[in-house]
Design a protein around this motif. Structure first.
Motif, PDB file in Angstrom:
ATOM      1  N   SER A 589     -11.410 -40.610 -18.877  1.00  0.00           N
ATOM      2  CA  SER A 589     -10.495 -40.517 -20.007  1.00  0.00           C
ATOM      3  C   SER A 589      -9.082 -40.199 -19.519  1.00  0.00           C
ATOM      4  O   SER A 589      -8.846 -39.204 -18.852  1.00  0.00           O
ATOM      5  N   TYR A 642     -11.028 -50.066 -33.984  1.00  0.00           N
ATOM      6  CA  TYR A 642     -12.395 -50.050 -33.452  1.00  0.00           C
ATOM      7  C   TYR A 642     -13.363 -50.521 -34.529  1.00  0.00           C
ATOM      8  O   TYR A 642     -13.766 -49.759 -35.413  1.00  0.00           O
ATOM      9  N   ARG A 645     -17.029 -48.674 -32.153  1.00  0.00           N
ATOM     10  CA  ARG A 645     -16.441 -47.798 -31.143  1.00  0.00           C
ATOM     11  C   ARG A 645     -17.258 -47.794 -29.862  1.00  0.00           C
ATOM     12  O   ARG A 645     -18.493 -47.772 -29.894  1.00  0.00           O
ATOM     13  N   GLU A 649     -15.372 -43.091 -27.293  1.00  0.00           N
ATOM     14  CA  GLU A 649     -14.379 -42.897 -28.360  1.00  0.00           C
ATOM     15  C   GLU A 649     -15.105 -42.305 -29.566  1.00  0.00           C
ATOM     16  O   GLU A 649     -15.904 -42.970 -30.218  1.00  0.00           O
ATOM     17  N   SER A 655      -6.933 -46.391 -32.774  1.00  0.00           N
ATOM     18  CA  SER A 655      -6.309 -45.707 -31.650  1.00  0.00           C
ATOM     19  C   SER A 655      -4.934 -45.198 -32.066  1.00  0.00           C
ATOM     20  O   SER A 655      -4.474 -45.428 -33.196  1.00  0.00           O
ATOM     21  N   GLN A 684      -6.346 -40.988 -31.928  1.00  0.00           N
ATOM     22  CA  GLN A 684      -7.180 -40.424 -30.861  1.00  0.00           C
ATOM     23  C   GLN A 684      -7.021 -38.919 -30.746  1.00  0.00           C
ATOM     24  O   GLN A 684      -7.536 -38.316 -29.806  1.00  0.00           O
TER      25      GLN A 684
END
Length: 800
Positions: A589, A642, A645, A649, A655, A684
């Motif tokens: 990430s 998404y 997803r 995530e 996002s 996010q």
């Protein structure tokens, strides 16, 4: 005015020069040529006249003397056995066998003493050196020498002054310039501020300079003396000291001595010696840490092509106090024997039977005695790469494919990394059978395992013991403990094509199939994953020109606005893999958006199902510079939706919105802005802003500002840092600079650095003072360095 050249062929004892030959050399007609009325020295001295004796030329000239007289007169004095060449207002010239070129108004050739004396505006060129004087004497006897009197000379950027300079060739055939009681400066002006004065000086042009009894003066004040000193005209060759002080080192003196090895030659256009290889030897003293020894062996040709290929570096320190810790974080004890061995190199192997391909061996090997040695002794490396890799790769590359054998190993047992032997083959995108369909593939077979340090395994076991349920977090830490070797096979194949719809919409549909197999995984057996991929890229372009827009202040010479809506739909179906199979090539990430192109997606071990739609718009303002289009402003915005997803995530349908701006209106002004933040829902869950500006408001001023802000990221720490840099050139002799980094989260000025640069005539001197706050621990340092002005690089000074 014609040029006439008088040499050995013209002055021979067996014959004479007829009038036609003289006409050809001087460009004059027969009536203009005055023949002497009686044998011996004639009375005529008109321009271009050769005085004849008995119908022929009597003196016998040596091959090494060939004087070009631009329209002046040449006479033979029989009684004195001399030849007089007088330019009569013009300049004559001669090139010696040693390679020197002499220019003067008059030359006297003494055939008895075998000397040529030049007078009147004497100028001598030898390679890059220029010498001016009142009188020069060239001896063409067995040992050819050229002596110039009451002169100044300029060679390889240095101005030299002495009563006599001698141009000669040593026993090895090397040309040199020699003088006694000489003065040296690099200030090309009437009254220099600084001179280097020396009892004996020898200069090998385009090579090196030797001093004895060297004294450095600033105006009339001496401040440095050395009995014998050799300085190469290449700043990396020879001795370079770097004194200073750091709180974790104490006072220090870093000594470097460079040696050029291999094919030594002169670099075109610079007049300095270079070679294929450079050996830098280090003998360093640090008052708190002891003595360090090492060397760097560089392939200079390779480093020009790939600056990160630094060759072989070896360094050893017998650390007298290895417990010194510049950071507030506690660290484990290490021994006093501390070392670093690094090899960054590649070698090309041309193969006659396969000329269309390139074979190359690349090595990136880094052995460290302990995890702290880079932080303690190699700060610049530590800041850019604190966990260096260890790989050796042999590859074959042609126009369509790359085949390679990669070996990664772990000589350092204190980093979390992996070991592997991997064979791979990749085919670049290319049409199939001359059709509009493009095909590409990626294939690899590996034997691999992950390496987890022993102390890290203890910490992981403690974490697992506190997680009771079989959650994704527990599975993650259990995967980390699986360090046994296993095999992996990966193969992916993709086809695509491009076409245009309604003469405005560009479409590129893509589809691919892949397979990843895991074999002999400790405790898990065999497992596999199938991959189905489908995607489509689209974009449109619209533009409008503004031909009447001009603004010199912001570098605008007409404008054209290009707007490009674009999007990508990406679908992946990947069958599941046992969650306890190690994910060595897994997704980490970060704040960067993931690649939606399976051909460039490298996190194959953590691949999961997704359906993502990325959409955005790119705006460009183009202007004209030097007859070509240039990007004046670029603004790119996009975000992801998404539809399904990926597993990494969580709890989001959209996002962040990404915004990337590049504005470079002028060569001396550039501004960039990279931002991401939620606009639909919570995005996010974090925000990031990165801004940077570099600006040269005047020829003497450089400024740079940067800001980084990150908050609420699930893994990375919050950051709010402001950096600033400025340099001001006060005049030709002085410049100052400063660098600062402010951490708003901790309310600390983490880095301060102040530098002063001084041009002291022949030398450039630089000094820097820095303060660093390492989370509550204060670190300070001071560094000093100097080099010859025109023969070396100017500062900045590097403070480690």
């Amino acid at each position: 005015m014609s040029s006439s050249s008088w040499g050995a062929d013209d002055f021979n004892s067996g014959g004479g020069m007829d009038i036609s030959m003289l006409q050809e050399r001087t460009g004059m007609t027969e009536p203009e040529l005055e023949r002497p009325s009686e044998p011996g020295l004639g009375a005529g001295t008109a321009r271009g006249v050769i005085n004849l004796a008995g119908g022929g030329l009597k003196p016998e000239m040596p091959d090494s003397v060939n004087i070009v007289n631009n329209g002046g007169s040449t006479r033979f004095l029989k009684d004195e056995n001399k030849v007089i060449c007088d330019g009569e207002g013009s300049i004559l010239s001669m090139k010696t066998d040693t390679g020197s070129e002499v220019f003067a108004e008059r030359a006297e050739i003494d055939l008895t003493r075998k000397e040529v004396t030049f007078t009147g505006n004497v100028c001598v060129f030898q390679g890059e050196s220029i010498t001016r004087g009142d009188r020069a004497v060239y001896s063409y006897a067995d040992e050819e020498e050229l002596n110039v009197q009451n002169v100044r000379t300029k060679v390889s950027g240095m101005i030299l002054k002495s009563r006599n300079f001698e141009y000669a060739v040593d026993a090895k055939g090397r040309k040199y310039i020699e003088a006694k009681n000489a003065s040296v400066t690099t200030e090309d002006k009437k009254n220099p501020n600084s001179w280097i004065r020396t009892g004996h000086l020898k200069i090998y042009p385009e090579d090196k300079v030797e001093f004895s009894h060297l004294r450095v003066y600033y105006k009339d004040t001496p401040f440095f003396y050395f009995p014998y000193f050799i300085h190469s005209l290449n700043p990396k060759e020879g001795y370079t000291p770097r004194p200073g002080m750091r709180s974790i080192w104490g006072p220090y003196l870093l000594n470097e001595y460079g040696i050029l090895l291999g094919n030594r030659r002169v670099e075109k256009g610079k007049g300095i010696p270079v070679s294929d290889y450079l050996l830098l030897n280090h003998v360093d003293y640090r008052e708190r840490r002891g003595i360090g020894l090492g060397f760097d062996f560089e392939d200079t040709n390779l480093k020009k092509k790939a600056g990160n290929m630094t060759g072989l570096s070896v360094y050893y320190v017998n650390d007298s106090d290895p417990g010194i810790n510049p950071l507030w974080e506690p660290r484990k004890p290490v021994g006093s024997d501390r070392s670093r061995i690094a090899l960054q190199q590649y070698w090309d192997f041309p193969i006659e039977d396969d000329k269309d391909a390139m074979y190359r061996l690349k090595a990136n090997v880094n052995y460290l005695s302990d995890r702290y040695v880079l932080r303690d002794f190699f700060q610049d490396i530590y800041q850019s790469n604190d966990k260096p890799d260890n790989t050796v790769v042999f590859d074959r590359t042609d126009k369509r494919s790359v085949s390679s054998l990669l070996v990664r190993f772990d000589p350092n047992d204190f980093y979390l990394t992996d070991s592997r032997v991997e064979m791979s083959y990749s085919r670049a995108r290319a049409p199939l059978f001359k059709s509009g369909v493009v095909y590409e593939n990626r294939n690899s077979f590996s034997f691999m395992n992950q390496n987890v340090p022993a102390e890290k395994r203890v910490d992981i076991q403690e974490i697992i013991s506190q997680i009771r349920e079989n959650t994704a977090a527990r599975q993650y830490w259990e995967r980390m403990l699986n360090t046994d070797s296993f095999a992996r096979l990966h193969s992916y194949h993709e086809i695509s094509t491009s076409f245009k719809v309604a003469n405005c919409l560009n479409l590129t549909p893509k589809t691919g199939l892949g397979y990843t197999g895991y074999y002999d995984v400790a405790g898990q057996g065999n497992d596999s994953r199938g991959i189905v991929y489908a995607a489509c890229d689209f974009d449109m372009k619209f533009s409008k020109s503004f031909s009447n827009v001009f603004n010199d202040t912001f570098g605008v010479n007409t404008l054209r606005h290009v707007i490009q809506p674009r999007g990508t739909f990406s679908f992946v179906n990947a069958t599941g893999v046992n969650p306890l199979v190690p994910q060595i090539d897994g997704w980490t990430s970060t704040t960067n958006p993931r690649s939606l192109d399976m051909g460039t997606f490298t996190a194959i071990d953590s691949l999961s199902d997704w359906a993502i739609f990325r959409y955005g718009v790119r705006n460009m303002l183009m202007t004209s510079r030097d007859g070509a289009s240039a990007e004046w402003l670029v603004w790119d915005t996009f975000m992801d939706a998404y539809l399904h997803r990926p597993e990494d995530e969580q709890n989001t349908r959209y996002s962040n919105l990404y915004s990337i701006v590049r504005w470079s209106p002028l060569p001396w002004l550039a501004i960039s802005s990279e931002c991401q933040f939620p606009v639909l829902g919570e995005g996010q869950g974090y925000r990031e802003y990165n801004h940077y500006m570099s600006w040269k408001p005047t020829r003497s001023t450089e400024l740079a500002l940067g800001h980084r802000y990150l908050t609420h990221h699930p893994i990375l720490e919050d950051a709010n840092q402001l950096t600033a840099y400025g340099m001001y050139r006060i005049n030709e002799n002085f410049a100052i600079s400063g660098e600062w980094r402010w951490d708003a989260e901790q309310k600390q000025l983490q880095i301060q650095k102040y530098s002063l640069y001084r041009n002291v005539g022949a030398w450039y001197i630089g000094a820097s003072l820095f303060f660093r706050d390492n989370g509550g621990k204060r670190e300070t340092g001071f560094g000093l360095s100097f080099t010859l002005g025109e023969t070396g690089d100017r500062f900045p000074v590097t403070i480690n």
